[in-house]
Scaffold this active site. Structure first.
Site, short mmCIF file in Angstrom:
data_model
loop_
_atom_site.label_atom_id
_atom_site.label_comp_id
_atom_site.label_asym_id
_atom_site.label_seq_id
_atom_site.Cartn_x
_atom_site.Cartn_y
_atom_site.Cartn_z
N GLY A 289 76.04 -109.41 12.99
CA GLY A 289 77.24 -110.24 13.10
C GLY A 289 77.20 -111.42 12.16
O GLY A 289 77.49 -112.55 12.54
N THR B 28 78.97 -111.99 9.29
CA THR B 28 80.11 -112.32 8.43
C THR B 28 81.03 -113.39 8.99
O THR B 28 81.96 -113.81 8.31
CB THR B 28 80.94 -111.05 8.12
N GLY C 68 81.44 -116.91 12.00
CA GLY C 68 80.94 -117.80 13.03
C GLY C 68 79.49 -118.20 12.90
O GLY C 68 79.00 -118.57 11.83
N GLY D 201 76.73 -116.43 13.09
CA GLY D 201 75.92 -115.59 12.22
C GLY D 201 76.05 -115.97 10.76
O GLY D 201 75.05 -116.02 10.02
N TYR E 280 82.28 -109.91 29.72
CA TYR E 280 81.49 -110.72 28.80
C TYR E 280 80.23 -111.25 29.47
O TYR E 280 79.12 -111.13 28.93
CB TYR E 280 82.34 -111.88 28.27
#
Length: 284
Positions: free
Chosen positions: A18, A20, A22, A24, A170
Site C-alpha cells: 500500500g 502509493t 497515504g 505508505g 474494518y
C-alpha cells in the site's frame, strides 16, 4: 540479538504494501531518503511508476522497485508473496495496505468480505509466504499497521453475511491483524525476527479518512511511529507487542485468547489455502 546488531536502514531491504497513497507513500519517502532498498507495492502500475520517479528525483535513491498486486484477488496476493520470496533477502515487511470503513458491503473476486480479505488475509498470506526469507536475516522485522479501532470476530459470521456493518468489518479485520501478530511473534521468537503491530495515529489525512471522519492527527506522526518500529535499534528485541502510537498498549481482549487465535489461523488457512508456517521448517 543486541541493539548493536541492528543494521543501518541503508543496508536493509524493506517491503511496504500500500505504498502509493497515504501513510505508505509518506513512509516510502522517509525510508528512501535514508537509503533503504525498497520494494513498493500498489495495485495501480501507473501510480507505481509515478511514485518511483518521484522518490528517485527527490531522494536520489535508485534502489527502488514496484510490485503490482490487487489484494481483492487472493491469487494476486499469493503471486506477490512468491515473487518477493524468490529474492535474496528481506529485512523488513511492512503490512500497511488496507481499505477503511466501507459504505456498502463488497465482495472480493474470491467471494469473501472485501475488508477482511484486503486488511487481514493479505497480511496473513504475505506473512506466511515471506517467513522463510525473513528468517534468513538475523535482524528482520515485521510491522503490521493496524488500528485502535478493534472489534471481536464472531466465528459463526466472519464474512458478516447476516449483518454487515462497515465499522465492524474494518475493526474485526484490524483485530485479526493483531491476533496474527501475536501468533507470528511466538513462531519467530528467538530467531532474530520481531513481529509487532501498531495504531500509527488517529484519523490522519488519508483517502480512507477524508470525507468520512474529521482529521485528528498529522501524517508525519503516523510515519514517525511506523518508522520507529521499522528501524529503531532500541526495539531490536521487542516482539509480540501492540503499540498505540509510540507506546505499548493493551489490545482488545480477544487478541489474548489463544483458542480464538488458533481458530483464526485455521480459518485463514482454509480461506487462502496457505498454511501457517511451522517452526521446524524455518532456517536456524
Amino acid at each position: 540479538m543486541s541493539t548493536s546488531d541492528t543494521a543501518p536502514l541503508s543496508d536493509q531491504t524493506i517491503l511496504i504494501t500500500g505504498a502509493t497513497d497515504g501513510l505508505g507513500r509518506a513512509l516510502a519517502h522517509r525510508l528512501a531518503a535514508e537509503g533503504a532498498t525498497l520494494i513498493l507495492h500498489g495495485r495501480n502500475p501507473v501510480k507505481g511508476r509515478d511514485l518511483l520517479d518521484e522518490l528517485r528525483d527527490r531522494t536520489g535513491n535508485q534502489r527502488l522497485t514496484f510490485e503490482t498486486a490487487d489484494f481483492a484477488e487472493l491469487d494476486q496476493i499469493r503471486a506477490l508473496g512468491e515473487r518477493v520470496a524468490a529474492r535474496d533477502r528481506l529485512d523488513v515487511l511492512v503490512n500497511n495496505a488496507g481499505i477503511g470503513v466501507e459504505r456498502a458491503p463488497q465482495r472480493s473476486a474470491d467471494g469473501l468480505e472485501l475488508t477482511f480479505q484486503v486488511d487481514y488475509l493479505a497480511t496473513y498470506t504475505l506473512s506466511c509466504l515471506l517467513t522463510p526469507l525473513l528468517a534468513l536475516s538475523s535482524r528482520a522485522r515485521v510491522v503490521n499497521v493496524s488500528s485502535a479501532g478493534q472489534a471481536p470476530l464472531d466465528f459463526q459470521d466472519v464474512m458478516l453475511d447476516h449483518r454487515w456493518d462497515g465499522v465492524q468489518a474494518y475493526c474485526q479485520a484490524k483485530l485479526a491483524q493483531i491476533m496474527l501478530t501475536f501468533e507470528h511473534a511466538e513462531l519467530l521468537r528467538g530467531r532474530g525476527v520481531t513481529v509487532n503491530a501498531l495504531h500509527p495515529a488517529s484519523y490522519m489525512p488519508t483517502k480512507i479518512v477524508e470525507g468520512l471522519f474529521a482529521v485528528q492527527s498529522t501524517l508525519e506522526e503516523g510515519v514517525a511511529n511506523t518508522a520507529r518500529l521499522v528501524g529503531d535499534p532500541a526495539l531490536a528485541e521487542v516482539t509480540g507487542t501492540y503499540f498505540n502510537r509510540a507506546r505499548p498498549a493493551r489490545a482488545h481482549h480477544q487478541a489474548y485468547d489463544e483458542q480464538d487465535r488458533a481458530r483464526l489461523l485455521a480459518l485463514s488457512e482454509k480461506l487462502t489455502g496457505i498454511p501457517f508456517p511451522a517452526a521446524p521448517q524455518l532456517a536456524a
